[in-house]
Scaffold this motif. Structure first.
Motif, PDB file in Angstrom:
ATOM      1  N   VAL A   1      59.625  26.732  31.824  1.00 57.09           N
ATOM      2  CA  VAL A   1      59.241  27.740  32.500  1.00 57.09           C
ATOM      3  C   VAL A   1      58.634  27.756  33.967  1.00 57.09           C
ATOM      4  CG1 VAL A   1      58.068  28.453  30.227  1.00 57.09           C
ATOM      5  CG2 VAL A   1      57.264  26.632  31.209  1.00 57.09           C
ATOM      6  N   GLY A   2      58.873  27.048  34.922  1.00 58.44           N
ATOM      7  CA  GLY A   2      58.498  26.716  36.057  1.00 58.44           C
ATOM      8  C   GLY A   2      57.032  26.330  35.703  1.00 58.44           C
ATOM      9  N   THR A   3      57.198  25.800  37.074  1.00 54.98           N
ATOM     10  CA  THR A   3      55.688  24.669  37.636  1.00 54.98           C
ATOM     11  C   THR A   3      54.860  26.005  37.963  1.00 54.98           C
ATOM     12  OG1 THR A   3      57.095  22.650  38.182  1.00 54.98           O
ATOM     13  CG2 THR A   3      54.702  23.073  38.739  1.00 54.98           C
ATOM     14  N   THR A   4      53.476  25.902  37.338  1.00 50.66           N
ATOM     15  CA  THR A   4      52.834  26.679  38.212  1.00 50.66           C
ATOM     16  C   THR A   4      52.253  26.391  39.224  1.00 50.66           C
ATOM     17  OG1 THR A   4      51.443  27.441  35.242  1.00 50.66           O
ATOM     18  CG2 THR A   4      50.053  27.530  37.110  1.00 50.66           C
ATOM     19  N   ASN A   5      51.927  26.995  40.198  1.00 54.49           N
ATOM     20  CA  ASN A   5      51.200  27.024  41.185  1.00 54.49           C
ATOM     21  C   ASN A   5      49.544  26.372  41.364  1.00 54.49           C
ATOM     22  OD1 ASN A   5      53.271  27.337  42.570  1.00 54.49           O
ATOM     23  ND2 ASN A   5      52.333  29.709  43.355  1.00 54.49           N
TER      24      ASN A   5
ATOM     25  N   ALA B   1      50.837  20.589  31.204  1.00 56.54           N
ATOM     26  CA  ALA B   1      51.261  19.947  32.326  1.00 56.54           C
ATOM     27  C   ALA B   1      51.482  21.395  33.306  1.00 56.54           C
ATOM     28  CB  ALA B   1      52.639  18.941  32.038  1.00 56.54           C
ATOM     29  N   LEU B   2      51.460  21.238  34.154  1.00 54.75           N
ATOM     30  CA  LEU B   2      51.607  22.637  35.009  1.00 54.75           C
ATOM     31  C   LEU B   2      53.157  22.999  34.873  1.00 54.75           C
ATOM     32  CD1 LEU B   2      49.286  22.377  38.288  1.00 54.75           C
ATOM     33  CD2 LEU B   2      48.471  23.356  36.423  1.00 54.75           C
ATOM     34  N   GLU B   3      53.389  21.543  35.294  1.00 52.62           N
ATOM     35  CA  GLU B   3      55.491  21.745  35.471  1.00 52.62           C
ATOM     36  C   GLU B   3      55.831  21.749  33.441  1.00 52.62           C
ATOM     37  OE1 GLU B   3      57.868  17.798  34.797  1.00 52.62           O
ATOM     38  OE2 GLU B   3      55.166  17.115  34.804  1.00 52.62           O
ATOM     39  N   LEU B   4      54.755  21.772  32.613  1.00 56.47           N
ATOM     40  CA  LEU B   4      55.477  22.072  31.769  1.00 56.47           C
ATOM     41  C   LEU B   4      54.668  23.566  31.074  1.00 56.47           C
ATOM     42  CD1 LEU B   4      55.003  19.108  29.340  1.00 56.47           C
ATOM     43  CD2 LEU B   4      57.196  20.094  30.060  1.00 56.47           C
TER      44      LEU B   4
ATOM     45  N   ASP C   1      43.452  26.932  35.276  1.00 51.90           N
ATOM     46  CA  ASP C   1      42.637  27.026  35.069  1.00 51.90           C
ATOM     47  C   ASP C   1      41.017  26.242  34.386  1.00 51.90           C
ATOM     48  OD1 ASP C   1      42.830  27.773  32.257  1.00 51.90           O
ATOM     49  OD2 ASP C   1      43.809  29.963  33.121  1.00 51.90           O
ATOM     50  N   LEU C   2      40.206  26.207  34.241  1.00 53.27           N
ATOM     51  CA  LEU C   2      39.147  25.587  33.926  1.00 53.27           C
ATOM     52  C   LEU C   2      39.675  25.664  32.538  1.00 53.27           C
ATOM     53  CD1 LEU C   2      35.981  26.618  36.078  1.00 53.27           C
ATOM     54  CD2 LEU C   2      37.537  24.511  36.072  1.00 53.27           C
ATOM     55  N   ASP C   3      40.122  26.231  31.518  1.00 46.56           N
ATOM     56  CA  ASP C   3      40.085  26.561  30.424  1.00 46.56           C
ATOM     57  C   ASP C   3      41.452  24.764  29.646  1.00 46.56           C
ATOM     58  OD1 ASP C   3      38.245  27.545  29.502  1.00 46.56           O
ATOM     59  OD2 ASP C   3      39.946  29.434  29.897  1.00 46.56           O
ATOM     60  N   ASN C   4      41.900  24.688  30.675  1.00 44.38           N
ATOM     61  CA  ASN C   4      43.272  23.951  30.799  1.00 44.38           C
ATOM     62  C   ASN C   4      43.136  22.776  31.912  1.00 44.38           C
ATOM     63  OD1 ASN C   4      45.903  23.164  30.204  1.00 44.38           O
ATOM     64  ND2 ASN C   4      46.861  23.625  31.777  1.00 44.38           N
TER      65      ASN C   4
END
Length: 119
Positions: free
Chosen positions: A9-13, A54-57, A62-65
């Protein structure tokens, strides 16, 4: 136990972690580590704002994560996240990841982010 397919899914910024946002992360759990669920002594122990997924997953920034985590707990989780997110050749790979809805996870305690904390 069921499994879900983790796609590339790519890494989230990542957004900047301001002091105000860091305080919000701390307050979400009352200073409990989202990984081991023990209380963090904010004056004596180093902690970080950890992304539960993880962002990479594909986790969101955001605060919920997010939640506070002991630095040592976060290091173990990060290594595991990297292992799951990358194949042996260093490239991203699709991975089957076990899902424990509301149950214990291998990091000890309850699934991070479930809202359930051990005393």
């Amino acid at each position: 136990m069921s499994f879900v397919q983790i796609d590339d899914v790519g890494t989230t910024n990542r957004r900047k972690l301001t002091p105000h946002r860091r305080l919000q992360v701390w307050e979400r759990t009352g200073g409990r580590c989202v990984l081991c669920h023990r209380k963090i002594d904010g004056a004596r122990e180093r902690w970080i704002a950890e992304h539960v997924r993880a962002l990479e997953l594909g986790g969101l920034d955001d605060l919920d994560n997010m939640g506070p985590a002991h630095e040592a707990c976060a290091e173990i989780k990060t290594k595991d996240d990297h292992r799951r997110g990358h194949g042996p050749n260093g490239k991203r790979s699709d991975t089957l990841v076990p899902v424990h809805p509301g149950g214990p996870c291998r990091l000890g305690g309850v699934v991070p982010g479930s809202g359930h904390y051990q005393e």
